[in-house]
Design a protein around this motif. Structure first.
Motif, PDB file in Angstrom:
ATOM      1  N   HIS A  38      50.376  39.049  34.670  1.00  0.00           N
ATOM      2  CA  HIS A  38      49.570  38.063  34.938  1.00  0.00           C
ATOM      3  C   HIS A  38      50.172  36.692  35.067  1.00  0.00           C
ATOM      4  CE1 HIS A  38      48.422  37.056  30.556  1.00  0.00           C
ATOM      5  NE2 HIS A  38      49.488  37.833  30.651  1.00  0.00           N
ATOM      6  N   LYS A  89      50.968  46.119  41.964  1.00  0.00           N
ATOM      7  CA  LYS A  89      50.528  45.382  41.045  1.00  0.00           C
ATOM      8  C   LYS A  89      49.145  46.201  40.608  1.00  0.00           C
ATOM      9  CE  LYS A  89      48.721  40.598  40.015  1.00  0.00           C
ATOM     10  NZ  LYS A  89      49.858  40.326  39.000  1.00  0.00           N
ATOM     11  N   GLU A 101      46.113  45.896  38.267  1.00  0.00           N
ATOM     12  CA  GLU A 101      45.140  44.863  37.838  1.00  0.00           C
ATOM     13  C   GLU A 101      43.793  45.416  37.013  1.00  0.00           C
ATOM     14  OE1 GLU A 101      44.219  41.451  40.654  1.00  0.00           O
ATOM     15  OE2 GLU A 101      45.001  42.637  42.158  1.00  0.00           O
ATOM     16  N   ASP A 110      42.767  40.485  38.346  1.00  0.00           N
ATOM     17  CA  ASP A 110      43.767  39.753  37.754  1.00  0.00           C
ATOM     18  C   ASP A 110      42.721  38.423  37.138  1.00  0.00           C
ATOM     19  OD1 ASP A 110      45.693  38.054  36.293  1.00  0.00           O
ATOM     20  OD2 ASP A 110      47.279  38.555  37.574  1.00  0.00           O
ATOM     21  N   SER A 137      47.897  46.346  45.706  1.00  0.00           N
ATOM     22  CA  SER A 137      47.000  46.171  44.268  1.00  0.00           C
ATOM     23  C   SER A 137      46.013  47.319  44.086  1.00  0.00           C
ATOM     24  CB  SER A 137      46.008  44.906  44.653  1.00  0.00           C
ATOM     25  OG  SER A 137      45.169  45.106  43.521  1.00  0.00           O
TER      26      SER A 137
END
Length: 395
Positions: free
Chosen positions: A20, A40, A42, A47, A69
């Motif tokens: 983050h 990523k 999250e 995030d 993501s």
């Protein structure tokens, strides 16, 4: 601009990113721009960096392009299980949470490397191991305690640099560590645990000022009141109330400068032939130069300085870089569509290979945009995917 992911230097590497803010994501975006497949992870809802206001509103769009993501509830057994499956097939894991957070989840280096000995694990922290390692740090904390804020502001007024310079530079050192571990893995077949940090990055950046004390016996002064290494190395005002930086940093440049601006009596003065003598005579030289430049417009001064090949720079605002001729014509800006639909262009990595720049293959991802796609890649069937989504383990 390099476009084909197959042609990129890190193509084929899989990176899982638990990050983050800026430092961790900066590691991921560099690896992603260079061709690694970066995912990523999250939390559900995305995030929190996505929702920052003011100076933080540019963080997420800047450091999360070229990534996929997936949203996971790491506090659930199922969500944590998906995270572990992702890491089991990864080459690199990047995280920048507080010390101990990933270990408590079973996602620390010890646990993951036991299942994947080739794993390179990069932790981005405030401090490397030592007395301060459990402190909470931010870019500004590091700048203040590492001496950079003192050097940036006027005497008595420490001032942080006007960018997340330590977060970003610390992330760059993280990438250097990862690439070094990757090269070593070619021979050993085993990964490494890499740690980069904010505080030690700051100390490295001010090491030149530390060395100044050793070399001269005098501590470095803040930049606004420092004794310059060169006689002309300043901002100057022009007739149209603009400001231009000009530097004259060698004896040959001094000769060129004096000829171009008709400073015959200064250029012919034998006392000023050597740089250090000119530094000691700044009180004579600078007022004369200021008067000459003040009689010229910014455009006139820039054109003349460029024509004689001396270092110069107009004072530019960040928003003016969107229209910068060099950045636009050299592939230095990457076209992006950011969450919310806004189209923009942001600086590419400051690297070229064989004259080509690294661009964008994926826009900044929406929250959990690739969750289902990644579950399929993990081999989960449709029924299991629907169960995870319905249970809230995956968002």
């Amino acid at each position: 601009m390099m476009q084909s992911s197959e042609a990129l230097p890190l193509a084929g590497l899989k990176v899982i990113e638990f990050t983050h803010m800026v430092m961790g994501p900066s590691i991921g975006v560099i690896l992603a721009d260079l061709g690694a497949e970066v995912t990523k992870v999250e939390p559900l809802g995305g995030d929190a960096t996505r929702r920052l206001l003011g100076a933080g509103s540019g963080y997420f769009p800047t450091f999360n392009r070229n990534k996929r993501s997936i949203c996971l509830d790491l506090k659930s057994v199922d969500g944590l299980g998906v995270a572990k499956k992702l890491c089991a097939g990864a080459d690199i894991v990047v995280e920048n949470f507080r010390a101990g957070t990933m270990d408590k989840l079973g996602l620390g280096y010890a646990a993951l490397s036991a299942e994947n000995e080739r794993l390179i694990y990069c932790s981005a922290k405030g401090f490397l191991p030592g007395p301060y390692e459990n402190r909470t740090a931010l870019d500004e904390v590091a700048q203040m305690m590492g001496g950079l804020a003192y050097m940036t502001g006027p005497v008595g007024r420490p001032l942080r640099a006007g960018s997340s310079v330590i977060d970003i530079t610390g992330g760059m050192f993280g990438v250097i560590g990862v690439l070094a571990a990757l090269e070593q893995r070619h021979g050993t077949g085993k990964g490494k645990y890499v740690t980069c940090s904010l505080y030690e990055t700051t100390a490295f950046l001010v090491s030149q000022h530390m060395a100044q004390l050793a070399a001269t016996g005098k501590p470095a002064q803040p930049m606004p009141s420092r004794v310059s290494a060169w006689a002309i190395y300043d901002l100057f005002e022009t007739s149209d109330d603009e400001r231009v930086f000009v530097g004259v940093v060698s004896d040959s440049q001094w000769v060129t400068f004096c000829k171009a601006f008709d400073l015959g009596e200064l250029g012919d003065n034998a006392d000023y032939k050597a740089n250090n003598a000119r530094v000691l005579a700044r009180d004579v030289i600078i007022p004369r130069v200021q008067a000459i430049f003040k009689a010229m417009t910014k455009a006139e001064l820039l054109a003349k300085i460029e024509s004689i090949g001396l270092p110069f720079a107009p004072v530019t605002k960040p928003e003016e870089l969107f229209e910068d001729k060099h950045l636009n014509e050299s592939g230095g800006l990457v076209d992006l569509t950011i969450p919310g639909g806004a189209k923009t262009k942001l600086p590419a990595l400051p690297i070229s290979m064989d004259g080509a720049r690294f661009g964008s293959t994926l826009d900044v991802p929406h929250i959990g945009e690739h969750s289902r796609e990644m579950l399929v890649e993990l081999g989960l069937d449709e029924a299991e995917i629907e169960r995870l989504l319905a249970a809230g383990a995956v968002g």
